[in-house]
Design a protein around this motif. Structure first.
Motif, short mmCIF file in Angstrom:
data_model
loop_
_atom_site.label_atom_id
_atom_site.label_comp_id
_atom_site.label_asym_id
_atom_site.label_seq_id
_atom_site.Cartn_x
_atom_site.Cartn_y
_atom_site.Cartn_z
N GLN A 1 -2.85 -8.68 -1.77
CA GLN A 1 -3.27 -9.52 -2.90
C GLN A 1 -4.22 -10.62 -2.43
O GLN A 1 -5.23 -10.92 -3.07
CB GLN A 1 -2.04 -10.15 -3.60
N ASP B 1 3.40 3.65 -2.27
CA ASP B 1 3.19 2.66 -3.35
C ASP B 1 2.16 1.61 -2.94
O ASP B 1 1.30 1.22 -3.73
CB ASP B 1 4.52 1.95 -3.69
N LEU B 2 2.25 1.16 -1.69
CA LEU B 2 1.28 0.17 -1.20
C LEU B 2 -0.14 0.74 -1.20
O LEU B 2 -1.09 0.05 -1.55
CB LEU B 2 1.64 -0.27 0.22
N ILE C 1 -1.57 0.54 -4.58
CA ILE C 1 -1.98 -0.83 -4.89
C ILE C 1 -3.33 -1.13 -4.22
O ILE C 1 -4.25 -1.67 -4.83
CB ILE C 1 -0.90 -1.85 -4.43
N ASN D 1 2.24 -6.44 0.62
CA ASN D 1 1.69 -6.68 -0.72
C ASN D 1 1.04 -8.06 -0.81
O ASN D 1 -0.04 -8.22 -1.37
CB ASN D 1 2.80 -6.53 -1.77
N GLU D 2 1.71 -9.07 -0.22
CA GLU D 2 1.12 -10.43 -0.20
C GLU D 2 -0.25 -10.42 0.48
O GLU D 2 -1.21 -11.01 0.00
CB GLU D 2 2.05 -11.41 0.54
N ILE E 1 8.19 -1.90 -5.22
CA ILE E 1 7.38 -1.19 -4.21
C ILE E 1 8.36 -0.62 -3.20
O ILE E 1 9.10 -1.36 -2.55
CB ILE E 1 6.39 -2.14 -3.50
N CYS F 1 7.31 -4.05 2.72
CA CYS F 1 6.47 -3.96 1.52
C CYS F 1 6.07 -5.33 0.98
O CYS F 1 4.95 -5.51 0.52
CB CYS F 1 7.20 -3.16 0.43
N ASP F 2 6.99 -6.30 1.00
CA ASP F 2 6.67 -7.63 0.47
C ASP F 2 5.51 -8.28 1.21
O ASP F 2 4.54 -8.74 0.61
CB ASP F 2 7.91 -8.56 0.53
N SER G 1 10.29 -3.64 -1.46
CA SER G 1 10.06 -5.04 -1.83
C SER G 1 11.35 -5.61 -2.42
O SER G 1 12.20 -4.86 -2.90
CB SER G 1 8.93 -5.13 -2.85
#
Length: 222
Positions: A49, A79-80, A83, A45-46, A74, A41-42, A69
């Protein structure tokens, strides 16, 4: 040439490799695929973004089960996907998952409304290739398990809200009624009342939870 920016998120590198190879081997001649990958997830997400500020993704593939995350905010591909919906409004969102329980499918469709929803056990490389092209031009594309579930729940005239779905789901996992309030923010009497209503809805005459679950399964709620 059509440049297609893609993000693939799955915690099994070999699965991502399979997706990549399939898409590269079956893409149209005028398509150029640029693929980023993430295993948690981390990282995902990066990348999301960054894409929202620079070069947006056209298509995002999310597996549902992923390592959370580091801050715990997250917890899944679902969840992702939310986003991505928020910061990349034009991206096509594709969910790939091993989950084939109707409760989970219903929730994902309601929360994310994905452009593609593929159950891994349904998936062949041919179907992935077909789904990808279909989603680019004419979404949504749902694999057979998802379609069958949707057909069942649409033809059923019984309406079950999300809390009742959760009660059914937990009972089907072997959770005892007395423990349900640990998972659902309701009093014991409110939970009992809901179970009684569902037994009426599903015409359960012997009053047993097993019969309720059996009827719910038949009608595609589990």
């Amino acid at each position: 040439m059509q440049h297609i920016n893609i993000l693939m998120v799955d915690d099994h590198p070999i699965i991502i490799e399979g997706y990549q190879n399939t898409l590269m081997a079956t893409k149209n001649d005028d398509q150029v695929l640029v693929i980023d990958t993430a295993n948690n997830c981390d990282t995902a997400n990066e990348l999301l973004q960054k894409a929202s500020k620079e070069k947006p993704y056209d298509v995002c593939f999310f597996d549902i089960s992923l390592p959370s995350s580091s801050d715990g905010s997250i917890t899944s591909g679902e969840d992702l996907a939310k986003i991505a919906r928020d910061i990349l409004p034009n991206a096509k969102i594709i969910i790939l998952t091993m989950f084939n329980e109707s409760y989970r499918i219903h929730n994902i469709i309601k929360e994310v409304s994905p452009d593609g929803f593929l159950i891994k056990s349904d998936l062949t490389s041919m179907e992935l290739a077909e789904a990808f092209q279909h989603i680019l031009s004419n979404p949504p594309y749902y694999s057979s398990t998802v379609n069958n579930y949707l057909k069942k729940s649409i033809t059923s005239d019984i309406y079950i809200d999300d809390i009742n779905r959760k009660i059914l789901h937990l009972l089907s996992q072997g959770i005892k009624t007395r423990s349900l309030k640990e998972y659902i923010d309701l009093s014991m009497s409110a939970i009992e009342k809901r179970k009684k209503q569902m037994k009426l809805l599903f015409s359960v005459e012997d009053g047993k939870d097993e019969t309720l679950l059996e009827e719910a399964r038949k009608k595609g709620f589990l």
